[in-house]
Design an enzyme around this catalytic site. Structure first.
Site, short mmCIF file in Angstrom:
data_model
loop_
_atom_site.label_atom_id
_atom_site.label_comp_id
_atom_site.label_asym_id
_atom_site.label_seq_id
_atom_site.Cartn_x
_atom_site.Cartn_y
_atom_site.Cartn_z
N GLU A 57 0.87 -1.19 0.00
CA GLU A 57 0.00 0.00 0.00
C GLU A 57 0.90 1.23 0.00
OE1 GLU A 57 -2.59 0.26 3.46
OE2 GLU A 57 -2.56 2.45 3.36
N ARG A 61 0.23 10.10 1.60
CA ARG A 61 0.67 11.04 2.65
C ARG A 61 1.83 11.89 2.17
NH1 ARG A 61 0.52 6.77 7.78
NH2 ARG A 61 -1.39 5.75 7.07
N LYS A 145 -10.91 -2.28 6.56
CA LYS A 145 -9.68 -2.19 7.35
C LYS A 145 -10.07 -1.86 8.79
CE LYS A 145 -5.49 0.65 7.60
NZ LYS A 145 -4.43 1.20 6.75
O1 LIG Z 1 -2.53 2.54 7.92
C1 LIG Z 1 -1.65 2.10 8.47
C2 LIG Z 1 -0.95 2.51 9.59
O2 LIG Z 1 -0.42 3.79 9.46
C3 LIG Z 1 0.10 1.52 9.88
O3 LIG Z 1 0.22 1.55 11.22
P1 LIG Z 1 1.58 1.18 11.91
O4 LIG Z 1 2.55 2.25 11.53
O5 LIG Z 1 1.24 1.17 13.36
O6 LIG Z 1 2.01 -0.16 11.40
C1 LIG Z 2 -4.46 4.65 7.99
C2 LIG Z 2 -4.98 4.29 6.69
O1 LIG Z 2 -5.83 3.46 6.55
C3 LIG Z 2 -4.49 4.94 5.52
O2 LIG Z 2 -3.66 5.83 5.65
O3 LIG Z 2 -4.94 4.60 4.42
#
Ligand SMILES: O=C[C@H](O)COP(=O)(O)O
Ligand SMILES: CC(=O)C(=O)O
Length: 229
Positions: A57, A61, A145
């Protein structure tokens, strides 16, 4: 996958969404990556593939997110490429044009989900409450998710939600780690797990692709044998 009611006319068949869903499921671990430059995309992909990782993914950001997705789309049939942090229909169109195969959002937004279905890309929106799972189900989705999974109660969140929503599958993310990923994956209803620990920002910044490959391999090893295999 349960996509049916939410599929607009002209969207790909449920089978097509089902294939994308199973690509994520069979990958079992989806790294969440934010890249500072598009040039990092291909060496990252090579490192992930070397570590045995089969899906990634790429988040929006950073400004290079869409370009990185475009660089990776179709790069290797060993890596399924999705977009993350997609929070508007306009962003959905950008990642669809770039070639993303699945789209992840931190929360659930009906307009984003509907645009994703219309563009033929699997949406996996974030949920943190039963109301959000209920909305996802009403939109015809078969997977969401669970974010941020550790703060929602870990695997117990998935077990609790599978009571009223026995068909729904969950992608836990947020606080998943080498230590707990296998427990999440062993929980009925867990589609796959996702997280960022195997792609540390400092390793990407220093182009330490060997470290990322090793972290990926360690993560896949910690997940053990495929329970479906
Ligand atoms: O969307 C995903 C998260 O930002 C991932 O979380 P993490 O950094 O705790 O693995
Ligand atoms: C946190 C999350 O699901 C995203 O950044 O897509």
């Amino acid at each position: 996958m349960g996509v049916a009611a939410g599929v607009p006319a002209g969207a790909p068949s449920g089978d097509s969404f089902g294939r994308m869903l199973e690509a994520v499921a069979s990958a079992r671990l989806v790294p969440v990556v934010s890249l500072a430059s598009v040039e990092q995309a291909l060496p990252l992909a090579d490192a992930l593939i070397a570590g045995g990782i089969a899906a990634v993914e790429i988040t929006l950001r950073t400004a290079s997110g869409v370009g990185a997705i475009a660089a990776l789309a179709g790069y290797s049939d060993r890596l399924t490429v999705g977009a993350g942090t997609v929070v508007s229909p306009e962003q959905l169109d950008e990642v669809a044009d770039a070639g993303a195969e699945f789209v992840i959002s931190p929360g659930i937004d009906e307009a984003v989900v509907r645009r994703s279905l219309a563009r033929g890309i699997l949406p996996i929106p974030g949920v943190a409450t039963a109301s959000e799972v209920q909305l996802a189900q009403r939109l015809g989705l078969g997977a969401v998710k669970a974010f941020p999974a550790s703060l929602l109660g870990g695997p117990g969140f998935v077990r609790a939600m599978r009571g009223p929503f026995p068909e729904m599958r969950f992608l836990p993310s947020g606080g998943v780690s080498l230590a707990n990923a296998a427990e999440y994956l062993a929980t009925p209803g867990v589609l796959a797990v996702s997280g960022s620990w195997m792609v540390p920002d400092d390793a990407v910044a220093s182009s330490d692709w060997e470290r990322i490959a090793a972290l990926g391999a360690a993560a896949m090893a910690a997940l053990g044998a495929d329970p479906l295999g």
